[in-house]
Design a protein around this motif. Structure first.
Motif, PDB file in Angstrom:
ATOM      1  N   ALA A  11       0.837  -1.210   0.000  1.00 21.80           N
ATOM      2  CA  ALA A  11       0.000   0.000   0.000  1.00 21.80           C
ATOM      3  C   ALA A  11       0.864   1.250   0.000  1.00 21.80           C
ATOM      4  O   ALA A  11       1.948   1.276   0.598  1.00 21.80           O
ATOM      5  CB  ALA A  11      -0.922   0.004   1.217  1.00 21.80           C
ATOM      6  N   LEU A  28      -3.829  -1.037   7.854  1.00 23.35           N
ATOM      7  CA  LEU A  28      -3.517  -1.854   6.686  1.00 23.35           C
ATOM      8  C   LEU A  28      -2.357  -2.800   6.994  1.00 23.35           C
ATOM      9  O   LEU A  28      -2.353  -3.959   6.552  1.00 23.35           O
ATOM     10  CB  LEU A  28      -3.176  -0.970   5.491  1.00 23.35           C
ATOM     11  N   ILE A  89      -2.672  -1.107  -3.335  1.00 23.91           N
ATOM     12  CA  ILE A  89      -3.622  -0.246  -2.633  1.00 23.91           C
ATOM     13  C   ILE A  89      -3.013   1.144  -2.509  1.00 23.91           C
ATOM     14  O   ILE A  89      -1.833   1.286  -2.153  1.00 23.91           O
ATOM     15  CB  ILE A  89      -3.907  -0.789  -1.211  1.00 23.91           C
ATOM     16  N   VAL A  91      -3.934   4.947  -0.689  1.00 23.56           N
ATOM     17  CA  VAL A  91      -4.820   5.723   0.187  1.00 23.56           C
ATOM     18  C   VAL A  91      -4.364   7.171   0.144  1.00 23.56           C
ATOM     19  O   VAL A  91      -3.205   7.478   0.456  1.00 23.56           O
ATOM     20  CB  VAL A  91      -4.775   5.206   1.638  1.00 23.56           C
ATOM     21  N   ALA A 139      -6.793  -0.861  -5.949  1.00 24.55           N
ATOM     22  CA  ALA A 139      -7.830  -0.214  -5.146  1.00 24.55           C
ATOM     23  C   ALA A 139      -7.303   1.124  -4.659  1.00 24.55           C
ATOM     24  O   ALA A 139      -6.214   1.192  -4.067  1.00 24.55           O
ATOM     25  CB  ALA A 139      -8.235  -1.085  -3.956  1.00 24.55           C
ATOM     26  N   LEU A 141      -8.317   4.577  -2.364  1.00 28.18           N
ATOM     27  CA  LEU A 141      -9.208   5.055  -1.312  1.00 28.18           C
ATOM     28  C   LEU A 141      -8.881   6.508  -1.017  1.00 28.18           C
ATOM     29  O   LEU A 141      -7.743   6.834  -0.655  1.00 28.18           O
ATOM     30  CB  LEU A 141      -9.030   4.201  -0.056  1.00 28.18           C
ATOM     31  N   SER A 233     -10.302  -1.694   0.958  1.00 29.00           N
ATOM     32  CA  SER A 233      -9.050  -2.029   0.282  1.00 29.00           C
ATOM     33  C   SER A 233      -8.933  -3.516  -0.023  1.00 29.00           C
ATOM     34  O   SER A 233      -8.059  -3.912  -0.790  1.00 29.00           O
ATOM     35  CB  SER A 233      -7.856  -1.624   1.163  1.00 29.00           C
ATOM     36  N   SER A 234      -9.793  -4.319   0.570  1.00 28.16           N
ATOM     37  CA  SER A 234      -9.649  -5.770   0.518  1.00 28.16           C
ATOM     38  C   SER A 234     -10.565  -6.404  -0.522  1.00 28.16           C
ATOM     39  O   SER A 234     -11.449  -5.762  -1.097  1.00 28.16           O
ATOM     40  CB  SER A 234      -9.975  -6.363   1.892  1.00 28.16           C
TER      41      SER A 234
END
Length: 254
Positions: A11, A28, A89, A91, A139, A141, A233-234
């Protein structure tokens, strides 16, 4: 429960040195991901974040840069992928908050808020999205706020509210644009959270007042954003994109 497991994932978290960005980075890691922690160079909380990630048994990479500079984000993302491999991921939590009456707000104050909270978030999505789209998976976020959906009486922050409303719309638009190409884009909208941003003297009394108006009768704790972030995120959220998830103790239900 394995759908919530982030073991083997990597991430990239902006704003990881403090507040909700820090809490999400740690959450995370606790779910199994290695974390590239991006924040302003010398951000004091980066050491605390990386130490907590190590306690969770995961790897942390501390990266300095500025979200208002796309080249800075790209360089940091490149470094993260060289260290960890493909980022799964992203964020985007870097942001600022301040107050000011709309009728007297200086242009510089308004534009700086836009540059960091909105433009910087878009540049981040753009860098992250390009890499993820090329691989057909990923993903993203974004950090929004309930202030993007409602005005809070007594808080003079029209510029902040405007950025968060734009983040919600930007998230949904990116989700629609990238949904068929394997990249999910969602956002979180926290309510009143017990973070350094909400302990500023100019808003402290207002925060206490509106925390009292929240149906759960308290402010949220930073770690309470971690669970929703892990979910979105999963693989447990594999059919979720364009979601604006409120984490507000029921504030928007009143």
């Amino acid at each position: 429960m394995n759908r919530f497991d982030l073991s083997g994932k990597r991430a990239f978290v902006t704003g990881a040195g403090s507040g909700l960005g820090q809490a999400i980075a740690i959450a995370l890691a606790e779910a199994g991901a290695d974390i590239a922690c991006f924040d302003l160079p010398g951000a004091q909380g980066q050491g605390e974040t990386s130490a907590a990630i190590a306690v969770a048994g995961r790897e942390a990479l501390v990266l300095g840069g500025d979200v208002t500079d796309p080249a800075s984000i790209e360089a940091a993302f490149d470094r993260a992928e060289r260290a960890f491999g493909d980022i799964d991921i992203a964020v985007n939590s870097a942001g600022i908050a301040n107050v000011g009456a709309a009728e007297t707000m200086p242009q510089a104050q308004f534009l700086r808020m836009m540059d960091i909270n909105l433009n910087g978030l878009f540049w981040s999505c753009q860098v992250e999205g390009r890499r993820m789209l090329a691989r057909g998976r990923g993903a993203i976020l974004n950090m929004a706020s309930i202030c993007g959906s409602t005005a809070i009486p007594g808080l003079e922050q029209v510029h902040y509210d405007a950025t968060k409303a734009a983040v919600i719309r930007l998230t949904k638009s990116l989700a629609a644009e990238w949904a068929g190409r394997g990249v999910r884009v969602n956002c979180l909208s926290p309510g009143f959270m017990a973070t350094p941003m909400n302990s500023r003297p100019e808003v402290a009394e207002n925060v206490r007042t509106f925390a009292g108006m929240t149906p759960m009768k308290r402010m949220g704790l930073p770690h309470e954003v971690g669970g929703p972030a892990v979910f979105l995120s999963s693989d447990a959220a594999s059919y979720c994109t364009g979601v604006d998830l409120n984490i507000d103790g029921g504030f928007l239900s009143i």
